[in-house]
Write a protein that holds these residues in place. Sequence first.
Motif, short mmCIF file in Angstrom:
data_model
loop_
_atom_site.label_atom_id
_atom_site.label_comp_id
_atom_site.label_asym_id
_atom_site.label_seq_id
_atom_site.Cartn_x
_atom_site.Cartn_y
_atom_site.Cartn_z
N UNK A 2 47.47 58.58 8.37
CA UNK A 2 47.66 57.99 6.77
C UNK A 2 47.98 56.63 6.81
N UNK A 3 47.90 55.71 5.69
CA UNK A 3 48.36 54.41 5.63
C UNK A 3 49.92 54.12 6.22
N UNK A 4 50.65 54.98 5.84
CA UNK A 4 51.99 54.84 6.41
C UNK A 4 52.00 54.95 7.89
N UNK A 5 51.31 56.11 8.36
CA UNK A 5 51.36 56.33 9.84
C UNK A 5 50.53 54.95 10.63
N UNK A 6 49.70 54.64 10.13
CA UNK A 6 48.98 53.35 10.64
C UNK A 6 49.85 52.32 10.54
N UNK A 7 50.78 51.93 9.74
CA UNK A 7 51.53 50.86 9.65
C UNK A 7 52.58 51.09 10.99
N UNK A 8 53.16 52.62 11.17
CA UNK A 8 54.02 52.87 12.12
C UNK A 8 53.50 52.56 13.53
N UNK A 9 52.36 52.86 13.66
CA UNK A 9 51.42 52.66 14.87
C UNK A 9 51.36 51.21 15.21
N UNK A 10 51.17 50.45 14.26
CA UNK A 10 51.21 48.82 14.42
C UNK A 10 52.46 48.51 14.92
N UNK A 11 53.74 48.95 14.50
CA UNK A 11 54.89 48.70 14.81
C UNK A 11 55.13 49.05 16.27
N UNK A 12 54.76 50.35 16.44
CA UNK A 12 55.04 50.62 17.90
C UNK A 12 54.38 50.04 19.17
N UNK A 13 53.07 49.59 18.61
CA UNK A 13 52.22 48.91 19.66
C UNK A 13 52.96 47.34 19.55
N UNK A 14 53.47 46.70 18.69
CA UNK A 14 54.07 45.46 18.71
C UNK A 14 55.43 45.50 19.28
N UNK A 15 56.14 46.64 19.28
CA UNK A 15 57.23 46.88 19.93
C UNK A 15 57.11 46.83 21.49
N UNK A 16 56.13 47.55 21.81
CA UNK A 16 55.68 47.66 23.28
C UNK A 16 55.18 46.33 23.97
N UNK A 17 54.59 45.48 23.11
CA UNK A 17 54.01 44.21 23.65
C UNK A 17 55.23 43.25 23.56
N UNK A 18 56.22 43.39 22.60
CA UNK A 18 57.21 42.74 22.77
C UNK A 18 58.13 42.81 24.13
N UNK A 19 58.17 44.03 24.63
CA UNK A 19 58.79 44.25 25.90
C UNK A 19 58.01 43.69 27.03
N UNK A 20 56.92 43.84 27.01
CA UNK A 20 55.84 43.33 28.00
C UNK A 20 56.03 41.95 28.21
#
Length: 310
Positions: free
Chosen positions: A284-302
């Motif tokens: 869903x659009x909401x889950x896609x937005x959540x996926x983007x946030x999760x990827x961004x959080x992982x890349x912030x850690x990296x």
Amino acid sequence: MFDGVLFFPVTPFVESGPDAGRVDLDALARHLAQGVEAGPGGVFIACGTGEFHALEEQEFSEIVGTAVEVVAGRVPVYAGAGGSVAQAKRFAVAAQQAGADGLLLLPPYLVEVPQPGLVDYVAAVAAVTDLPVIVYNRNNAKFTEDSAVAVAKIPNVIGFKDGTGNFDQVARIVQAVTTQVDPDFLFFNGLPTAETTQAAFRAIGVPLYSSATFAFAPDLALAFYNSLESGNEELANALLNAFFIPLVRLRDTVPGYAVSLVKAGVTMEGTPAGPVRPPLVMPTPEDLAQLRRIVAAGRSVLAGALSEAV
């Protein structure tokens, strides 16, 4: 044979227009080229993440052929086979004709499977090809120690991939196969988002794993793999907490998201992968937005880890 993260590409489909729904081989070639350039240990084409269940034989042959051409011998290319014994045999032959280096044998279709029948299934498919075969332990194809030993003795069966997460059973299978058949037999962690369980699998003698994340965020997949290899527990745990565990939580909200989230991630990262085929559904659009946030959080850690290392 395999050294590093194992890449399980998606199968792109055309999203709209007169060719809507068809396999997009051009997009697949781009997806493969980008993935191989990132440095995986092997490519597993048209398997679970690649929607093997939804492909017909001609499509499968073209997909495997595209992978063989793009990879060009840089790493092994293994192709999926499975379903009914007749279908699995046809796809095994098609994979060999298309130039694949080996097979991942997925479970037989639907029926409950007695152990002698499971061994017979593997033997029947392995007999029609010279390719090395990795068997997949999951769903209705769950091996015991005895049946795992029996299939490991089939000359071209070289590996065992676990998708059950039954550590007690898998540990006993590892012990039985390595002591009774071949100490160098290959074992793989095949759970969805395998990174969350890989430390536990390593402890029972399963060093290899498939990474769905590599298909859309190879930087995160490789960072996690390298942190395991180097013993950097701080970074491994930070990536688990920021990226992999939240991804698992999202994945588990809808059946089939283990595939469709990955496909959406590939599109999100710049290679249009199109929709999944029924019966799977796209996020869903909401889950896609959540996926983007999760990827961004992982890349912030990296990014933080890289800046500290400078």
